[in-house]
Enzyme design. Structure first.
Site, PDB file in Angstrom:
ATOM      1  N   LYS A   1      46.763  35.700 140.497  1.00  0.00           N
ATOM      2  CA  LYS A   1      46.576  36.283 141.816  1.00  0.00           C
ATOM      3  C   LYS A   1      45.121  37.177 141.498  1.00  0.00           C
ATOM      4  CE  LYS A   1      49.683  35.075 144.869  1.00  0.00           C
ATOM      5  NZ  LYS A   1      49.396  34.552 146.274  1.00  0.00           N
TER       6      LYS A   1
ATOM      7  N   SER B   1      52.263  30.218 136.356  1.00  0.00           N
ATOM      8  CA  SER B   1      51.465  31.081 137.119  1.00  0.00           C
ATOM      9  C   SER B   1      51.509  32.769 137.042  1.00  0.00           C
ATOM     10  CB  SER B   1      51.598  30.720 138.828  1.00  0.00           C
ATOM     11  OG  SER B   1      52.942  30.855 138.831  1.00  0.00           O
TER      12      SER B   1
END
Length: 403
Positions: A51, A303
């Site tokens: 992110k 991720s």
């Protein structure tokens, strides 16, 4: 589809700030599934998740005047830390709105990165609505976690690094929550090497994007429930669905049991701490959720690695029981000297290591003078556990097992 030039520009912007994380082969997983599997380790990113890429690119793309006013975001997880870290790097103010029930560790972690935290609402949707309203009332920029082209372009830099590392990939597997990561990754891949298949993975307990992709129209979920909280998104983003329909070949689902198996495998065999959403791609590969041929080169994005330690502890415990490395038995004994020793002698002879004993004399289901003994054993697999069962039965014990 996000223009490739925007993703390349994002790569230049984030260079020197965001880590170029390893993209390396996973030999054990490759041997297990019969293909060459490569892991993009965004769990090792500065904030523990990809992110940061999108958040930094978005803030970097703002004008000096916009940055001077500060930024605001709504998040209880990885996006919060990405925005906070990026704002700190630029020396600007960041406000993060979190639901009131957000765990203290996440609140503290975000504050430690220099952000102001506002606790508001019972859930993410209420925190999001408040952050949007605050943004409008105070004239500061709202940083959306996935519905923003600059954010998506930043996430797309993951794909550029993957293709730099392995230039002949056959398939790239990407977890899907709101769809920002796969929109960026898919856009980059289909413009650079369109023959590479892009496969998305959603949690079965958060089916909105999966169902929307199959129907080719927006479908929202009524509720979501998954251990992969980072991809447990209730509503489908219309703009991201459009990107996904353009650059994703297929979307598959994995359930919580499959995700937990992947988390434990990565922890135990790859020495990697990965959160539920981050393990979704590996879960899809391990359980053959999509077709691939022997020897194919498959890359998947880990991720994030910001998993709650209590969740991780439960996954480890259940995994040990499921793989027959832990066994919990309950035996009713006459509560007199030597009774427990006779039982433990049988377990010792079976070479089963006792790691915990609970003694209960007060249950209303017990006869007076009896005691329930619950014993947790360390075992070496199903064959070993069967030996323990036979020896207990041969010794005259009736017992139950907890699974």
């Amino acid at each position: 589809m996000i223009p490739l030039s925007h993703i390349i520009q994002a790569k230049r912007r984030i260079g020197g700030v965001v880590n170029k994380t390893p993209f390396s082969k996973a030999p054990l997983l490759s041997q297990m599934v019969g293909a060459e599997i490569y892991l993009k380790k965004e769990n090792l990113q500065l904030t523990g998740a990809y992110k940061l890429r999108g958040a930094y690119n978005k803030i970097a793309s703002l004008s000096d005047e916009e940055r001077a006013k500060g930024v605001i975001a709504a998040s209880a997880g990885n996006h919060a830390q990405g925005v906070a870290y990026s704002a700190k790097t630029f020396g600007i103010k960041a406000i993060i709105v979190m639901p009131e029930a957000t765990p203290l560790l996440k609140v503290t972690g975000t504050k430690d990165l220099g952000a102001e935290v506002i606790l508001h609402g019972d859930n993410y949707d209420e925190a999001y609505a408040y952050a949007r309203q605050y943004s409008q009332e105070h004239g500061i920029t709202f940083i959306h976690p996935f519905e923003d082209d600059a954010v998506i372009a930043g996430q797309g830099t993951v794909a550029l690094e993957m293709l730099d590392g392995v230039n002949d990939l056959d398939i790239v597997v990407v977890p899907i929550g709101g769809g920002g990561l796969i929109s960026g990754v898919g856009s980059a891949i289909k413009q650079l090497d369109p023959k590479i298949k892009v496969i998305g993975v959603t949690a079965k307990g958060a089916p909105a994007m999966f169902e929307s992709f199959k129907a080719k129209s927006v479908i929202h979920s009524k509720s979501v429930r998954s251990i992969a909280d980072g991809i447990a998104v209730r509503d489908t983003s219309e703009s991201n669905l459009a990107h996904i329909l353009e650059c994703v070949d297929d979307i598959v689902q994995v359930d919580d049991e499959e995700i937990a198996t992947a988390i434990l495998f990565l922890l135990e065999r790859q020495k990697l701490v990965v959160e539920g959403g981050g393990a979704a791609g590996v879960a899809a590969i391990m359980h053959h959720k999509f077709p691939f041929e022997k020897g194919m080169k498959i890359g998947t994005v880990l991720s994030g690695g910001n998993i709650d330690v209590q969740t991780l502890a439960v996954i480890i415990e259940k995994g040990l029981i499921k793989s027959a490395r832990k066994m919990i038995i309950c035996v009713t004994l006459v509560d007199k000297p030597g009774a427990l020793m006779r039982l433990t002698d049988i377990l010792r002879a079976s070479n089963a290591n006792i790691i915990k004993i609970d003694y209960d004399r007060t249950s209303t289901t017990l006869s007076y003078g009896d005691a329930n003994i619950t014993i947790t054993l360390e075992t070496k697999g199903e064959t070993h556990q069967e030996e323990v069962r036979k020896n207990l039965t041969k010794g005259g014990y009736n017992f139950t097992e907890t699974f």
